[in-house]
Design a protein around this motif. Structure first.
Motif, PDB file in Angstrom:
ATOM      1  N   PRO A  13       0.814  -1.217   0.000  1.00  0.00           N
ATOM      2  CA  PRO A  13       0.000   0.000   0.000  1.00  0.00           C
ATOM      3  C   PRO A  13       0.852   1.272   0.000  1.00  0.00           C
ATOM      4  O   PRO A  13       0.316   2.370  -0.038  1.00  0.00           O
ATOM      5  CB  PRO A  13      -0.810  -0.124   1.293  1.00  0.00           C
ATOM      6  CG  PRO A  13       0.036  -0.959   2.180  1.00  0.00           C
ATOM      7  CD  PRO A  13       0.763  -1.921   1.271  1.00  0.00           C
ATOM      8  N   ILE A  14       2.179   1.116   0.033  1.00  0.00           N
ATOM      9  CA  ILE A  14       3.090   2.259  -0.004  1.00  0.00           C
ATOM     10  C   ILE A  14       3.029   2.873  -1.398  1.00  0.00           C
ATOM     11  O   ILE A  14       2.983   2.142  -2.388  1.00  0.00           O
ATOM     12  CB  ILE A  14       4.533   1.799   0.319  1.00  0.00           C
ATOM     13  CG1 ILE A  14       4.595   1.179   1.716  1.00  0.00           C
ATOM     14  CG2 ILE A  14       5.511   2.952   0.217  1.00  0.00           C
ATOM     15  CD1 ILE A  14       5.895   0.482   2.012  1.00  0.00           C
ATOM     16  N   PRO A  15       3.038   4.209  -1.500  1.00  0.00           N
ATOM     17  CA  PRO A  15       3.012   4.829  -2.834  1.00  0.00           C
ATOM     18  C   PRO A  15       4.146   4.303  -3.714  1.00  0.00           C
ATOM     19  O   PRO A  15       5.289   4.187  -3.281  1.00  0.00           O
ATOM     20  CB  PRO A  15       3.186   6.313  -2.546  1.00  0.00           C
ATOM     21  CG  PRO A  15       2.693   6.483  -1.155  1.00  0.00           C
ATOM     22  CD  PRO A  15       3.027   5.202  -0.438  1.00  0.00           C
ATOM     23  N   TYR A  16       3.810   3.990  -4.952  1.00  0.00           N
ATOM     24  CA  TYR A  16       4.761   3.329  -5.846  1.00  0.00           C
ATOM     25  C   TYR A  16       5.967   4.212  -6.161  1.00  0.00           C
ATOM     26  O   TYR A  16       7.060   3.724  -6.373  1.00  0.00           O
ATOM     27  CB  TYR A  16       4.046   2.899  -7.121  1.00  0.00           C
ATOM     28  CG  TYR A  16       4.849   1.927  -7.928  1.00  0.00           C
ATOM     29  CD1 TYR A  16       5.116   0.666  -7.449  1.00  0.00           C
ATOM     30  CD2 TYR A  16       5.365   2.291  -9.157  1.00  0.00           C
ATOM     31  CE1 TYR A  16       5.859  -0.234  -8.177  1.00  0.00           C
ATOM     32  CE2 TYR A  16       6.114   1.392  -9.897  1.00  0.00           C
ATOM     33  CZ  TYR A  16       6.351   0.144  -9.399  1.00  0.00           C
ATOM     34  OH  TYR A  16       7.090  -0.740 -10.110  1.00  0.00           O
ATOM     35  N   LYS A  17       5.764   5.524  -6.186  1.00  0.00           N
ATOM     36  CA  LYS A  17       6.882   6.436  -6.429  1.00  0.00           C
ATOM     37  C   LYS A  17       7.933   6.292  -5.336  1.00  0.00           C
ATOM     38  O   LYS A  17       9.133   6.279  -5.607  1.00  0.00           O
ATOM     39  CB  LYS A  17       6.382   7.878  -6.486  1.00  0.00           C
ATOM     40  CG  LYS A  17       7.460   8.875  -6.868  1.00  0.00           C
ATOM     41  CD  LYS A  17       6.928  10.289  -6.864  1.00  0.00           C
ATOM     42  CE  LYS A  17       6.071  10.500  -8.082  1.00  0.00           C
ATOM     43  NZ  LYS A  17       5.663  11.892  -8.265  1.00  0.00           N
ATOM     44  N   LEU A  18       7.500   6.147  -4.092  1.00  0.00           N
ATOM     45  CA  LEU A  18       8.426   5.965  -2.979  1.00  0.00           C
ATOM     46  C   LEU A  18       9.169   4.631  -3.096  1.00  0.00           C
ATOM     47  O   LEU A  18      10.373   4.557  -2.838  1.00  0.00           O
ATOM     48  CB  LEU A  18       7.662   6.028  -1.660  1.00  0.00           C
ATOM     49  CG  LEU A  18       8.476   5.912  -0.384  1.00  0.00           C
ATOM     50  CD1 LEU A  18       9.469   7.072  -0.285  1.00  0.00           C
ATOM     51  CD2 LEU A  18       7.570   5.899   0.821  1.00  0.00           C
ATOM     52  N   VAL A  19       8.462   3.590  -3.520  1.00  0.00           N
ATOM     53  CA  VAL A  19       9.096   2.274  -3.723  1.00  0.00           C
ATOM     54  C   VAL A  19      10.156   2.367  -4.816  1.00  0.00           C
ATOM     55  O   VAL A  19      11.248   1.822  -4.687  1.00  0.00           O
ATOM     56  CB  VAL A  19       8.036   1.215  -4.080  1.00  0.00           C
ATOM     57  CG1 VAL A  19       8.686  -0.076  -4.524  1.00  0.00           C
ATOM     58  CG2 VAL A  19       7.114   0.968  -2.906  1.00  0.00           C
ATOM     59  N   THR A  20       9.850   3.094  -5.893  1.00  0.00           N
ATOM     60  CA  THR A  20      10.789   3.227  -7.007  1.00  0.00           C
ATOM     61  C   THR A  20      12.057   3.954  -6.575  1.00  0.00           C
ATOM     62  O   THR A  20      13.168   3.524  -6.869  1.00  0.00           O
ATOM     63  CB  THR A  20      10.113   3.984  -8.165  1.00  0.00           C
ATOM     64  OG1 THR A  20       8.917   3.300  -8.512  1.00  0.00           O
ATOM     65  CG2 THR A  20      11.018   4.058  -9.371  1.00  0.00           C
ATOM     66  N   ILE A  21      11.882   5.058  -5.863  1.00  0.00           N
ATOM     67  CA  ILE A  21      13.041   5.836  -5.402  1.00  0.00           C
ATOM     68  C   ILE A  21      13.884   5.019  -4.429  1.00  0.00           C
ATOM     69  O   ILE A  21      15.111   4.987  -4.528  1.00  0.00           O
ATOM     70  CB  ILE A  21      12.568   7.158  -4.776  1.00  0.00           C
ATOM     71  CG1 ILE A  21      11.965   8.058  -5.858  1.00  0.00           C
ATOM     72  CG2 ILE A  21      13.715   7.868  -4.064  1.00  0.00           C
ATOM     73  CD1 ILE A  21      11.239   9.267  -5.330  1.00  0.00           C
ATOM     74  N   THR A  22      13.222   4.341  -3.500  1.00  0.00           N
ATOM     75  CA  THR A  22      13.944   3.526  -2.515  1.00  0.00           C
ATOM     76  C   THR A  22      14.693   2.388  -3.192  1.00  0.00           C
ATOM     77  O   THR A  22      15.825   2.068  -2.819  1.00  0.00           O
ATOM     78  CB  THR A  22      12.959   2.966  -1.477  1.00  0.00           C
ATOM     79  OG1 THR A  22      12.247   4.051  -0.886  1.00  0.00           O
ATOM     80  CG2 THR A  22      13.684   2.201  -0.397  1.00  0.00           C
TER      81      THR A  22
END
Length: 89
Positions: A13-22
């Motif tokens: 449920p974490i925003p996908y943009k945050l997952v991509t950056i991480t």
């Protein structure tokens, strides 16, 4: 390549943009990330769409029948939230 799989990241449920950056900061293999992201995100949207398919028309008819009521309830809840928030300040 870092340890772990990014496949499950597309289902969080974490925003996908945050997952991509991480994932970039963690030095994930870009091609593995892209491939697993396509599978995970595609699976998420496919899974979210199919169970609701038979009920979609029924739900839409019910919402549209009482759309004024739903809008009024939403506006009332929003107004109540602002009133409560300003009283807490």
């Amino acid at each position: 390549m870092a340890r772990g799989s990014s496949c499950s990241k597309g289902l969080t449920p974490i925003p996908y943009k945050l997952v991509t950056i991480t994932s970039g900061f963690a030095n994930y293999n870009i091609w593995l990330f892209i491939g697993l992201s396509v599978i995970a995100r595609g699976g998420r949207f496919f899974h979210g769409r199919n169970p609701a398919q038979p009920l979609r028309r029924m739900i839409r008819v019910r919402i549209e029948k009482r759309l004024g009521l739903w809008v009024a309830l939403g506006a009332g809840a929003l107004l109540a939230g602002f009133i409560i928030a300003f009283r807490m300040i």
